[in-house]
Structure formats: structure tokens, C-alpha cells
Design a protein around this motif. Sequence first.
Motif, PDB file in Angstrom:
ATOM      1  N   LYS A   1       0.818  -1.218   0.000  1.00 44.93           N
ATOM      2  CA  LYS A   1       0.000   0.000   0.000  1.00 44.93           C
ATOM      3  C   LYS A   1       0.856   1.275   0.000  1.00 44.93           C
ATOM      4  O   LYS A   1       1.740   1.456   0.839  1.00 44.93           O
ATOM      5  CB  LYS A   1      -0.930   0.017   1.211  1.00 44.93           C
ATOM      6  CG  LYS A   1      -1.929   1.176   1.189  1.00 44.93           C
ATOM      7  CD  LYS A   1      -2.925   1.078   2.333  1.00 44.93           C
ATOM      8  CE  LYS A   1      -3.960   2.197   2.233  1.00 44.93           C
ATOM      9  NZ  LYS A   1      -4.966   2.102   3.319  1.00 44.93           N
TER      10      LYS A   1
ATOM     11  N   MET B   1     -11.635  -6.465  -4.589  1.00 48.76           N
ATOM     12  CA  MET B   1     -11.993  -5.204  -5.234  1.00 48.76           C
ATOM     13  C   MET B   1     -12.760  -4.312  -4.267  1.00 48.76           C
ATOM     14  O   MET B   1     -12.475  -3.116  -4.134  1.00 48.76           O
ATOM     15  CB  MET B   1     -12.814  -5.470  -6.497  1.00 48.76           C
ATOM     16  CG  MET B   1     -12.012  -6.077  -7.631  1.00 48.76           C
ATOM     17  SD  MET B   1     -13.019  -6.370  -9.103  1.00 48.76           S
ATOM     18  CE  MET B   1     -13.429  -4.694  -9.569  1.00 48.76           C
TER      19      MET B   1
ATOM     20  N   GLY C   1     -10.766  -2.648  -1.664  1.00 49.70           N
ATOM     21  CA  GLY C   1      -9.752  -1.720  -2.177  1.00 49.70           C
ATOM     22  C   GLY C   1      -8.385  -2.337  -2.391  1.00 49.70           C
ATOM     23  O   GLY C   1      -7.419  -1.629  -2.708  1.00 49.70           O
TER      24      GLY C   1
ATOM     25  N   ALA D   1      -7.465  -4.514  -4.770  1.00 46.23           N
ATOM     26  CA  ALA D   1      -7.118  -4.511  -6.196  1.00 46.23           C
ATOM     27  C   ALA D   1      -6.503  -3.171  -6.587  1.00 46.23           C
ATOM     28  O   ALA D   1      -5.525  -3.110  -7.338  1.00 46.23           O
ATOM     29  CB  ALA D   1      -8.342  -4.821  -7.047  1.00 46.23           C
ATOM     30  N   LYS D   2      -7.061  -2.098  -6.074  1.00 48.68           N
ATOM     31  CA  LYS D   2      -6.547  -0.751  -6.355  1.00 48.68           C
ATOM     32  C   LYS D   2      -5.120  -0.595  -5.823  1.00 48.68           C
ATOM     33  O   LYS D   2      -4.234  -0.044  -6.498  1.00 48.68           O
ATOM     34  CB  LYS D   2      -7.472   0.294  -5.726  1.00 48.68           C
ATOM     35  CG  LYS D   2      -7.167   1.744  -6.076  1.00 48.68           C
ATOM     36  CD  LYS D   2      -8.280   2.650  -5.535  1.00 48.68           C
ATOM     37  CE  LYS D   2      -8.129   4.081  -6.029  1.00 48.68           C
ATOM     38  NZ  LYS D   2      -7.005   4.778  -5.395  1.00 48.68           N
TER      39      LYS D   2
ATOM     40  N   VAL E   1      -2.732  -2.636  -8.184  1.00 49.47           N
ATOM     41  CA  VAL E   1      -2.522  -2.003  -9.486  1.00 49.47           C
ATOM     42  C   VAL E   1      -1.709  -0.714  -9.350  1.00 49.47           C
ATOM     43  O   VAL E   1      -0.785  -0.455 -10.127  1.00 49.47           O
ATOM     44  CB  VAL E   1      -3.871  -1.743 -10.191  1.00 49.47           C
ATOM     45  CG1 VAL E   1      -3.668  -0.932 -11.468  1.00 49.47           C
ATOM     46  CG2 VAL E   1      -4.563  -3.068 -10.516  1.00 49.47           C
ATOM     47  N   GLU E   2      -2.025   0.072  -8.343  1.00 50.58           N
ATOM     48  CA  GLU E   2      -1.281   1.324  -8.149  1.00 50.58           C
ATOM     49  C   GLU E   2       0.170   1.069  -7.747  1.00 50.58           C
ATOM     50  O   GLU E   2       1.053   1.904  -8.008  1.00 50.58           O
ATOM     51  CB  GLU E   2      -1.989   2.196  -7.104  1.00 50.58           C
ATOM     52  CG  GLU E   2      -3.291   2.793  -7.621  1.00 50.58           C
ATOM     53  CD  GLU E   2      -3.971   3.710  -6.618  1.00 50.58           C
ATOM     54  OE1 GLU E   2      -3.581   3.683  -5.421  1.00 50.58           O
ATOM     55  OE2 GLU E   2      -4.898   4.439  -7.023  1.00 50.58           O
TER      56      GLU E   2
END
Length: 422
Positions: A319, A343, A346, A348-349, A352-353
Motif C-alpha cells: 500500500k 476489489m 480496495g 485490487a486498487k 494495481v497502483e
Amino acid sequence: MSKNAMTMTQKILAAHAGLDYVTEGQLITGNLDLVLGNDVTTPVAINEFNRLGLTKVFDKNKIAIVPDHFTPNKDIKSAEHCKLVREFAKKMEIVNYFEVGEMGIEHVLIPEKGLVISGDVVIGADSHTCTYGALGAFSTGVGSTDMAVGMATGKAWFKVPEAIKFQLTGKFKKWVSGKDLILHIIGMIGVDGALYKSMEFTGEGVKSLSIDERFTVSNMAIEAGAKNGIFPVDDVTLNYIKSRTEREPKIFVADEDAKYSAVYNIDLGDIKSTVSFPHLPDNTRTIDKVGDVTIDQVVIGSCTNGRMEDLRIAASILKGKKVKKGIRVIILPGTQKIFLQAMEEGLAKIFVEAGAVFSTPTCGPCLGGHMGILAKGERAISTTNRNFVGRMGHPESEVYLASPAVAAASALAGKIISPEEV
């Protein structure tokens, strides 16, 4: 020691064989609660089913087929395999056939769907079928011929295994998990240290293990050569099962004077983050003795560590950070439900980030199938269960096995490091 004392596994097998007592080495025929196959092994079983002249399955509700290895289909050959399986499932009216979109990695999906509960006997044409011992079931991998006969008769033969007891005490330190425990054990006893034996986990330390950690430990029993790995049934088990099925679990408890070929006492507080070096799972080193090992790829997922708890741990480390430039990071949730939950939470976010790819559920790279094949000379750190020569691609590639915490931390550094270094 009483004459008829039995281990937990022996009691389950005796009940399914209709016997009052069984002993190690005894050959029995037992009734099956579930027969499992995937897109790699089921086509072979279907061919054998047809060759034997079999025309129907014993119970269309007690067979599960999950096309999880090469799906979504990676090439024409895998598409043909899946077509064969799909048509067989339709012809036999198999209820628990899971198509793309509803499928997942079989050993994550089957418990999630409530298809295995405590006290069951399960065979699967996949070696990691031993995963379901986390729920207090006897489950083991078999060949495709045994799967074919099991689908037709609802029975299978077994040689009753002797057992090894692992007496657990204490609790893990931060970042240490079930994956580290099982790697520690395999490193300690070797890849044939439990050959055709039952690995039975017990002791007050069990209660500190989450159900996801128990799945991980049972999943890798086969990597020590075991016939099965099994945990006692407690509130953690029952809480997992109760919302998933209306079937009543059957609880079997090992006799206090049951016979074990060996007993190991393990304080969970002594376990360190552990990494398995190429090319066998028992080639283990604690994280403080890994040295300088650079990596090219990170895989977090599989039937060993693709559950919600695993993804949460990896996300907590990634994170707000970025994976090291040039490092490929592949996140594989175990099922569609886990995909969706990741998802919604949060995760998945976060992945990807951070620069990772968040993929559909698949066994994919674990067996060198697709979605992350290694080239010559490349190294991966992976939360999967095997690191044999060529397991994830080229014979001259290398796979290092580790926990989600170690894998995620290593993704940030581009080399194998402890989560505590992040």
C-alpha cells in the motif's frame, strides 16, 4: 496404549469403510463424499471411464470438476481438453461443474462452496487435494484411473496410513504465518519425511491458526510426501463451515493413546519467515540466512496462498508503495468471490497502483502453464507450493517459495528480503 486406539485419520477411514477399527498398512475400500478433478486430469479420467465401459456416475451431486489450470483457455489443446470435460459434465448432469466466470482455483473454491466438511473422505485427481484436511476431512490426491472408478462407484481403495503428530504451542510473531510453518516442517523432515503418512496437527497452538493458514499447511503436506495433512475440528472450523452448507459435520478425535511413528513439538513463536530455495521444497533457509538473491518475478496466489487473508497481508505491505522498476508482480486471487471481495476492500486498487497485475483466478504460472512463465536464467519468488526444476517455465529458471508477506516485501526491493525491512 489400548489395542484399538486410532488416529484422527484412521477413525475417519474406518467409518467410511464400515469398520470398527483399522490399523496402519491395512487395505480398505471406503465410501467417498466427493470426487474432484480439473481440466488437466479429468480428460484422462474421462477416457478411462469410457474405456471401462462406464455409462453413469454414482451421484451427480458428489462430483466436482473445476477447469482451473489452463483457463481461460491458453491455447487450442487446452480448449479441446476443456470442451471434453464440459461435454462430459453436461452428459452426466454433474451439478458441481464450475465454468469460467464461476470457477476458481479448485482447492480454494471447493471449501468456499461448502462441498467438503469435517469427517468427509475426498479424493481428487490433483496432488494438493490434501488441502481439505484443514476442515478435519480426510482428503488425498489420486491418479486419473482412481478418479474414473470413484466417479462410477463412489468408492476408492486406501492403504491406511500411519501418522506423525505435530504438537503446536504458542503464537506466530508478526509477519510469520502458516506458510512459514509448513516450509519449516518440510525443511526439518524432508520431502519424503512423511511418505504415505498422515501429518496430524494438534496442540493448543492450533487455535491461533486462522482457517486460511490451516488450508496452507494442509495443502503442502504432500510436499513432505504425506498421504494427507489434518487438523482437529474446533470453533474456527465450524464457523467456516456453518454458513456454507446444511450438511452436519462429523467430528472425529484421535484417541489419546493413538500410535504415532514420530512426534514433533513446535513452538510457533520460534518460527521465522522461511524461504525454500531451488529445486526442492525442503531446501529451506530462514529469512536472516537468505543472502543476496535478486528476482525477476513475484507470484502471489495459488491454491496455497490465494485466499483473502493472503491478499490482505500482501496489500498491507504494498500500500502506497511501488514495486521495483522492472519487477513483474502477478496477483492471483483464489476464486471469483475473493476477486470481488479484494476489489470491494480496495486491495485490487492497491495492487494495481503499486505496479502489480491483478488477474482472474487461475493455477496459471504455478505449474508453468500460462500467465507468468519464466525464461532461461530468470528467478521468481512465489507463494505457490513447488519449486522443482522447470516448474514455472524454463528448466534453467529458479523458483523460491515464500509467504505472501515475504513475496510482497521482495517485490518492492527486487530481491528477497524480510517484511520487517520494508
